[in-house]
Design a protein around this motif. Structure first.
Motif, PDB file in Angstrom:
ATOM      1  N   GLY A  52       0.822  -1.194   0.000  1.00 43.64           N
ATOM      2  CA  GLY A  52       0.000   0.000   0.000  1.00 43.64           C
ATOM      3  C   GLY A  52       0.858   1.247   0.000  1.00 43.64           C
ATOM      4  N   ARG A  53       0.217   2.389   0.137  1.00 39.91           N
ATOM      5  CA  ARG A  53       0.943   3.662   0.034  1.00 39.91           C
ATOM      6  C   ARG A  53       1.892   3.893   1.194  1.00 39.91           C
ATOM      7  N   THR A  54       1.672   3.206   2.311  1.00 35.25           N
ATOM      8  CA  THR A  54       2.560   3.356   3.456  1.00 35.25           C
ATOM      9  C   THR A  54       3.720   2.385   3.410  1.00 35.25           C
ATOM     10  N   GLY A  55       3.774   1.529   2.393  1.00 33.51           N
ATOM     11  CA  GLY A  55       4.880   0.600   2.253  1.00 33.51           C
ATOM     12  C   GLY A  55       4.689  -0.728   2.936  1.00 33.51           C
ATOM     13  N   GLU A  56       3.534  -0.959   3.566  1.00 34.94           N
ATOM     14  CA  GLU A  56       3.277  -2.245   4.193  1.00 34.94           C
ATOM     15  C   GLU A  56       2.394  -3.094   3.296  1.00 34.94           C
ATOM     16  N   ALA A  57       2.494  -4.400   3.460  1.00 39.39           N
ATOM     17  CA  ALA A  57       1.749  -5.319   2.602  1.00 39.39           C
ATOM     18  C   ALA A  57       0.270  -5.302   2.946  1.00 39.39           C
ATOM     19  N   VAL A  58      -0.555  -5.205   1.928  1.00 40.54           N
ATOM     20  CA  VAL A  58      -2.005  -5.322   2.102  1.00 40.54           C
ATOM     21  C   VAL A  58      -2.535  -6.565   1.407  1.00 40.54           C
TER      22      VAL A  58
END
Length: 266
Positions: A209-215
């Motif tokens: 996602g936009r925060t760099g964590e996996a969604v």
């Protein structure tokens, strides 16, 4: 506040503040102070919004947060493309290029759920089976790819919850999981877990996602003889390319991506 003198203005002020606050939610007293309203007035507005599904309340933590219905409306207004719509062409391209079965997995609390699948010509057995199947985060390539790219605090929470559930798989302990997470994070894809289902192997990459964590994650399911180290590199590059493209086009209001426990089958 200039727009808070009317009922509609106050409602929107509450919604905006919840959107701007902590993602876990806000307590009534903090929310009332932030929007400059008496606590009884804020409480009444929150309950009106809850009745419409625009706000949710957690009785355990006493936190209020934006409700699912608001995200559904925003998704419809902002974009008709949800995760499955965005990913479907990529799944078909990958199956055509590789001749393999491709899975689209999304995080759902402590698990990953399969929300789409493009079948290749070979019969494949997997942890999730077909669309709608779930697997614990950390088991299988897609679920490990998601876990490895979560924030540290969320990884710790998942491990604490899932380790007791993994007792049937004796090879899994905390040391193994953390070592595997570090390896997957370093190389950018998961290619472990071969042998847990006899004859089956695979490879998974995270969708960030936009925060760099996996969604979510894309994964290939195949047979062990087809997943050679040389071919794995080619597969990883193709999956990473598709995952990066999907990640750039994710609709932040997609209900399936709203928060870890809210994956929705659409």
């Amino acid at each position: 506040m200039s727009d808070s003198s009317t009922g509609a203005g106050r409602l929107f002020a509450v919604l905006r503040q919840l959107a701007a606050g902590e993602k876990q939610g806000m307590r009534l007293k903090d929310l009332a102070a932030a929007v400059d309203l008496p606590r009884p007035t804020a409480h009444r507005l929150l309950h009106a919004l809850m009745a419409e599904g625009m706000v949710e309340h957690d009785p355990r933590t006493k936190l209020y947060r934006l409700g699912l219905e608001l995200f559904v409306l925003a998704a419809r207004a902002g974009s008709s493309m949800n995760l499955r719509d965005l990913a479907r062409p990529g799944l078909l391209r990958l199956t055509a290029a590789l001749g393999e079965t491709i899975f689209l997995m999304v995080r759902n609390g402590f698990d990953a759920v399969c929300i789409d699948r493009s079948a290749g010509p070979l019969p494949i057995r997997s942890f999730t089976g077909d669309v709608g199947g779930t697997v614990m985060l950390g088991i299988g390539q897609a679920a490990m790819a998601i876990l490895a790219f979560l924030p540290d605090a969320e990884q710790d929470e998942v491990i604490r919850y899932n380790l007791p559930r993994m007792r049937a798989l004796s090879a899994f302990d905390e040391g193994f999981l953390r070592a595997e997470m570090a390896r997957v994070k370093a190389q950018g894809f998961s290619d472990g877990a071969a042998g847990l289902i006899p004859g089956m192997a695979g490879l998974g990459v995270p969708i960030l996602g936009r925060t760099g964590e996996a969604v979510a994650a894309l994964s290939v399911g195949s047979t062990t003889d087809r997943m050679t180290p040389e071919r794995n590199k080619v597969i990883a590059d193709l999956l990473k390319r598709e995952a990066a493209d999907i990640g750039l086009r994710l609709n932040p209001f997609d209900p399936a991506l709203r928060r870890p426990g809210a994956a929705i089958m659409g």
